[in-house]
Design a protein around this motif. Structure first.
Motif, PDB file in Angstrom:
ATOM      1  N   LEU A 294       0.828  -1.206   0.000  1.00 14.16           N
ATOM      2  CA  LEU A 294       0.000   0.000   0.000  1.00 14.16           C
ATOM      3  C   LEU A 294       0.861   1.255   0.000  1.00 14.16           C
ATOM      4  O   LEU A 294       0.577   2.221  -0.707  1.00 14.16           O
ATOM      5  N   THR A 295       1.923   1.217   0.782  1.00 16.01           N
ATOM      6  CA  THR A 295       2.837   2.363   0.827  1.00 16.01           C
ATOM      7  C   THR A 295       3.502   2.574  -0.520  1.00 16.01           C
ATOM      8  O   THR A 295       3.634   3.708  -1.002  1.00 16.01           O
ATOM      9  N   GLN A 296       3.904   1.484  -1.154  1.00 13.04           N
ATOM     10  CA  GLN A 296       4.570   1.586  -2.450  1.00 13.04           C
ATOM     11  C   GLN A 296       3.641   2.122  -3.528  1.00 13.04           C
ATOM     12  O   GLN A 296       4.032   2.955  -4.348  1.00 13.04           O
ATOM     13  N   LEU A 297       2.395   1.676  -3.518  1.00 15.01           N
ATOM     14  CA  LEU A 297       1.440   2.118  -4.534  1.00 15.01           C
ATOM     15  C   LEU A 297       0.946   3.534  -4.255  1.00 15.01           C
ATOM     16  O   LEU A 297       0.534   4.243  -5.183  1.00 15.01           O
ATOM     17  N   GLY A 298       0.958   3.944  -2.986  1.00 16.86           N
ATOM     18  CA  GLY A 298       0.510   5.285  -2.640  1.00 16.86           C
ATOM     19  C   GLY A 298      -0.944   5.506  -3.021  1.00 16.86           C
ATOM     20  O   GLY A 298      -1.788   4.632  -2.836  1.00 16.86           O
ATOM     21  N   ASP A 299      -1.243   6.668  -3.578  1.00  8.27           N
ATOM     22  CA  ASP A 299      -2.609   7.012  -3.978  1.00  8.27           C
ATOM     23  C   ASP A 299      -2.846   6.753  -5.463  1.00  8.27           C
ATOM     24  O   ASP A 299      -3.621   7.458  -6.108  1.00  8.27           O
ATOM     25  N   SER A 300      -2.179   5.745  -5.997  1.00  5.90           N
ATOM     26  CA  SER A 300      -2.319   5.443  -7.421  1.00  5.90           C
ATOM     27  C   SER A 300      -3.770   5.154  -7.790  1.00  5.90           C
ATOM     28  O   SER A 300      -4.427   4.338  -7.146  1.00  5.90           O
ATOM     29  N   PRO A 301      -4.302   5.832  -8.825  1.00  5.87           N
ATOM     30  CA  PRO A 301      -5.672   5.550  -9.264  1.00  5.87           C
ATOM     31  C   PRO A 301      -5.777   4.306 -10.126  1.00  5.87           C
ATOM     32  O   PRO A 301      -6.862   3.905 -10.514  1.00  5.87           O
ATOM     33  N   TRP A 302      -4.620   3.683 -10.414  1.00  5.06           N
ATOM     34  CA  TRP A 302      -4.611   2.576 -11.367  1.00  5.06           C
ATOM     35  C   TRP A 302      -4.947   1.236 -10.737  1.00  5.06           C
ATOM     36  O   TRP A 302      -5.214   0.269 -11.444  1.00  5.06           O
ATOM     37  N   TYR A 303      -4.888   1.151  -9.412  1.00  4.19           N
ATOM     38  CA  TYR A 303      -5.067  -0.145  -8.765  1.00  4.19           C
ATOM     39  C   TYR A 303      -6.026  -0.049  -7.582  1.00  4.19           C
ATOM     40  O   TYR A 303      -6.100   0.963  -6.901  1.00  4.19           O
ATOM     41  N   ARG A 304      -6.771  -1.149  -7.328  1.00  5.56           N
ATOM     42  CA  ARG A 304      -7.545  -1.345  -6.116  1.00  5.56           C
ATOM     43  C   ARG A 304      -6.966  -2.582  -5.436  1.00  5.56           C
ATOM     44  O   ARG A 304      -6.840  -3.642  -6.056  1.00  5.56           O
ATOM     45  N   VAL A 305      -6.642  -2.458  -4.158  1.00 13.43           N
ATOM     46  CA  VAL A 305      -6.000  -3.548  -3.425  1.00 13.43           C
ATOM     47  C   VAL A 305      -6.950  -4.075  -2.351  1.00 13.43           C
ATOM     48  O   VAL A 305      -7.507  -3.293  -1.571  1.00 13.43           O
ATOM     49  N   THR A 306      -7.126  -5.395  -2.306  1.00  9.59           N
ATOM     50  CA  THR A 306      -7.956  -6.045  -1.298  1.00  9.59           C
ATOM     51  C   THR A 306      -7.149  -7.135  -0.606  1.00  9.59           C
ATOM     52  O   THR A 306      -6.396  -7.861  -1.264  1.00  9.59           O
ATOM     53  N   TYR A 307      -7.330  -7.227   0.707  1.00  9.67           N
ATOM     54  CA  TYR A 307      -6.588  -8.218   1.493  1.00  9.67           C
ATOM     55  C   TYR A 307      -7.567  -8.979   2.377  1.00  9.67           C
ATOM     56  O   TYR A 307      -8.399  -8.380   3.058  1.00  9.67           O
ATOM     57  N   LEU A 308      -7.468 -10.311   2.349  1.00 12.65           N
ATOM     58  CA  LEU A 308      -8.332 -11.145   3.180  1.00 12.65           C
ATOM     59  C   LEU A 308      -7.554 -12.372   3.634  1.00 12.65           C
ATOM     60  O   LEU A 308      -7.290 -13.285   2.847  1.00 12.65           O
ATOM     61  N   GLU A 309      -7.138 -12.348   4.893  1.00 13.67           N
ATOM     62  CA  GLU A 309      -6.507 -13.511   5.514  1.00 13.67           C
ATOM     63  C   GLU A 309      -5.372 -14.083   4.652  1.00 13.67           C
ATOM     64  O   GLU A 309      -5.398 -15.255   4.257  1.00 13.67           O
ATOM     65  N   GLU A 310      -4.399 -13.239   4.356  1.00 17.61           N
ATOM     66  CA  GLU A 310      -3.167 -13.580   3.637  1.00 17.61           C
ATOM     67  C   GLU A 310      -3.349 -13.771   2.125  1.00 17.61           C
ATOM     68  O   GLU A 310      -2.423 -14.150   1.434  1.00 17.61           O
ATOM     69  N   VAL A 311      -4.548 -13.498   1.624  1.00 15.93           N
ATOM     70  CA  VAL A 311      -4.771 -13.489   0.175  1.00 15.93           C
ATOM     71  C   VAL A 311      -4.854 -12.030  -0.275  1.00 15.93           C
ATOM     72  O   VAL A 311      -5.615 -11.241   0.279  1.00 15.93           O
ATOM     73  N   LEU A 312      -4.060 -11.693  -1.283  1.00 13.70           N
ATOM     74  CA  LEU A 312      -3.980 -10.323  -1.781  1.00 13.70           C
ATOM     75  C   LEU A 312      -4.492 -10.268  -3.215  1.00 13.70           C
ATOM     76  O   LEU A 312      -4.094 -11.075  -4.051  1.00 13.70           O
ATOM     77  N   GLU A 313      -5.376  -9.311  -3.481  1.00 10.54           N
ATOM     78  CA  GLU A 313      -5.900  -9.090  -4.826  1.00 10.54           C
ATOM     79  C   GLU A 313      -5.581  -7.661  -5.247  1.00 10.54           C
ATOM     80  O   GLU A 313      -5.807  -6.721  -4.490  1.00 10.54           O
ATOM     81  N   ILE A 314      -5.059  -7.529  -6.456  1.00 10.29           N
ATOM     82  CA  ILE A 314      -4.821  -6.211  -7.044  1.00 10.29           C
ATOM     83  C   ILE A 314      -5.635  -6.142  -8.328  1.00 10.29           C
ATOM     84  O   ILE A 314      -5.469  -6.971  -9.221  1.00 10.29           O
ATOM     85  N   MET A 315      -6.523  -5.167  -8.412  1.00  4.48           N
ATOM     86  CA  MET A 315      -7.390  -5.036  -9.567  1.00  4.48           C
ATOM     87  C   MET A 315      -7.101  -3.717 -10.265  1.00  4.48           C
ATOM     88  O   MET A 315      -6.957  -2.672  -9.613  1.00  4.48           O
ATOM     89  N   SER A 316      -6.979  -3.758 -11.584  1.00  2.00           N
ATOM     90  CA  SER A 316      -6.785  -2.556 -12.376  1.00  2.00           C
ATOM     91  C   SER A 316      -8.096  -2.229 -13.084  1.00  2.00           C
ATOM     92  O   SER A 316      -8.517  -2.963 -13.981  1.00  2.00           O
ATOM     93  N   PRO A 317      -8.787  -1.154 -12.693  1.00  7.08           N
ATOM     94  CA  PRO A 317     -10.090  -0.845 -13.278  1.00  7.08           C
ATOM     95  C   PRO A 317     -10.002  -0.543 -14.773  1.00  7.08           C
ATOM     96  O   PRO A 317      -9.083   0.129 -15.230  1.00  7.08           O
ATOM     97  N   SER A 318     -10.969  -1.042 -15.511  1.00 11.71           N
ATOM     98  CA  SER A 318     -11.055  -0.740 -16.937  1.00 11.71           C
ATOM     99  C   SER A 318     -11.783   0.592 -17.140  1.00 11.71           C
ATOM    100  O   SER A 318     -12.364   1.150 -16.205  1.00 11.71           O
ATOM    101  N   ARG A 319     -11.771   1.082 -18.364  1.00 14.47           N
ATOM    102  CA  ARG A 319     -12.480   2.329 -18.691  1.00 14.47           C
ATOM    103  C   ARG A 319     -13.975   2.193 -18.387  1.00 14.47           C
ATOM    104  O   ARG A 319     -14.580   3.072 -17.760  1.00 14.47           O
ATOM    105  N   ARG A 320     -14.591   1.064 -18.785  1.00 16.24           N
ATOM    106  CA  ARG A 320     -16.027   0.875 -18.539  1.00 16.24           C
ATOM    107  C   ARG A 320     -16.318   0.800 -17.043  1.00 16.24           C
ATOM    108  O   ARG A 320     -17.318   1.331 -16.564  1.00 16.24           O
ATOM    109  N   HIS A 321     -15.441   0.136 -16.307  1.00 16.31           N
ATOM    110  CA  HIS A 321     -15.594   0.041 -14.858  1.00 16.31           C
ATOM    111  C   HIS A 321     -15.647   1.433 -14.235  1.00 16.31           C
ATOM    112  O   HIS A 321     -16.546   1.755 -13.450  1.00 16.31           O
ATOM    113  N   ASP A 322     -14.681   2.276 -14.593  1.00 12.59           N
ATOM    114  CA  ASP A 322     -14.620   3.593 -13.976  1.00 12.59           C
ATOM    115  C   ASP A 322     -15.715   4.524 -14.472  1.00 12.59           C
ATOM    116  O   ASP A 322     -16.152   5.426 -13.738  1.00 12.59           O
TER     117      ASP A 322
END
Length: 208
Positions: free
Chosen positions: A38-66
Motif C-alpha cells: 500500500l505504501t509503495q502504490l501510494g494514492d495510485s488511481p490505477w489499482y484497487r488492493v484487497t486483502y483477506l486472511e493472507e490473500v492479496l488481490e490487485i485489480m486494475s479498473p477498466s475504462r467501462r468500470h470507472d
C-alpha cells in the motif's frame, strides 16, 4: 522476504497493465507485506488492493468500470443533494483492520447522516467473476450496507449481526428507487442523465 515479494509484485504489475485480465491474486501475504505494498502504490488511481486472511488481490479498473463507478457516484450524490441527505463521500479510501486481517478500497463509499471512521455504504462495480470475496472483507470491517453493480442492476446486502442479508431495497436509503438509479447509470450522456434523474427525484418529492 518482504522486499522479495514486493519486487515480484512490481514485476507482475508491469505485465498486468498490458494484460486484458484485470485481476492479479496471490496468497501467503503477511499483513506487513500488504501494508508495504500500500505504501509503495501510494494514492495510485490505477489499482484497487484487497486483502483477506493472507490473500492479496490487485485489480486494475477498466475504462467501462470507472465510467460506471463515476456515473453511480454522480447520480447518488445528486440524490443526496435533492433529498437534503447529509453525506460524506470517501471515494476509494483504503479501509483495513489488522486484527481481523481484512482491508479493501471500495469503488465508491459514503458515510450517511454523520461522519464516521468507516463508511455506512460501500459500492462495488463488478464486470467479471472471481476474485476475493468482497462481502467477507466488508463483514470484517463492519460496513452496514454493500451495493454491487452487476449485470445492469444493483444487488444490495445489509449487515445483520455477523452476516449479510440480500435485500431488494436499501435500508440506508429506503426511498431511493434503485431501478430508476440503474436506468440512469447506463444512459449515454452523463450530464443529461443526472439532470433528468434530478427532475425525477424532485417529482417524487412533490417539488415540481
Amino acid at each position: 522476504m518482504t522486499s522479495i515479494l514486493i519486487k515480484d509484485l512490481a514485476t507482475e504489475l508491469e505485465l498486468f497493465t498490458e494484460d486484458p485480465v484485470e485481476r492479479f491474486i496471490t496468497s501467503g501475504v503477511s499483513w506487513q507485506q500488504y501494508e508495504q505494498l500500500l505504501t509503495q502504490l501510494g494514492d495510485s488511481p490505477w489499482y484497487r488492493v484487497t486483502y483477506l486472511e493472507e490473500v492479496l488481490e490487485i485489480m486494475s479498473p477498466s475504462r467501462r468500470h470507472d465510467q460506471n463507478k463515476t456515473n453511480i457516484g454522480m447520480l447518488l450524490e445528486a440524490y443526496f443533494q435533492e433529498t437534503r441527505t447529509r453525506f460524506w463521500g470517501l471515494g476509494s479510501t483504503t479501509f483495513r483492520i489488522q486484527a481481523k486481517k481484512g482491508g479493501t478500497e471500495p469503488d465508491e463509499c459514503y458515510c450517511i447522516g454523520t461522519e464516521k471512521e468507516f463508511p455506512d455504504l460501500a459500492i462495488e462495480v463488478v464486470l467479471s467473476s472471481g476474485g476475493v470475496d468482497k462481502l467477507a472483507v466488508y463483514k470484517k470491517l463492519g460496513i452496514r450496507e454493500v451495493w454491487f453493480w452487476k449485470n445492469h442492476r444493483f444487488e444490495v446486502y445489509h449487515l445483520r449481526g455477523d452476516e449479510y442479508e440480500k435485500i431488494h431495497q436499501s435500508e440506508l436509503l429506503p426511498d431511493l428507487d434503485l431501478e430508476l438509479l440503474a436506468y440512469y447509470v447506463e444512459q449515454p450522456d452523463p450530464l443529461e442523465a443526472v439532470l433528468e434523474f434530478r427532475e425525477r427525484v424532485r417529482e417524487s418529492l412533490g417539488r415540481n
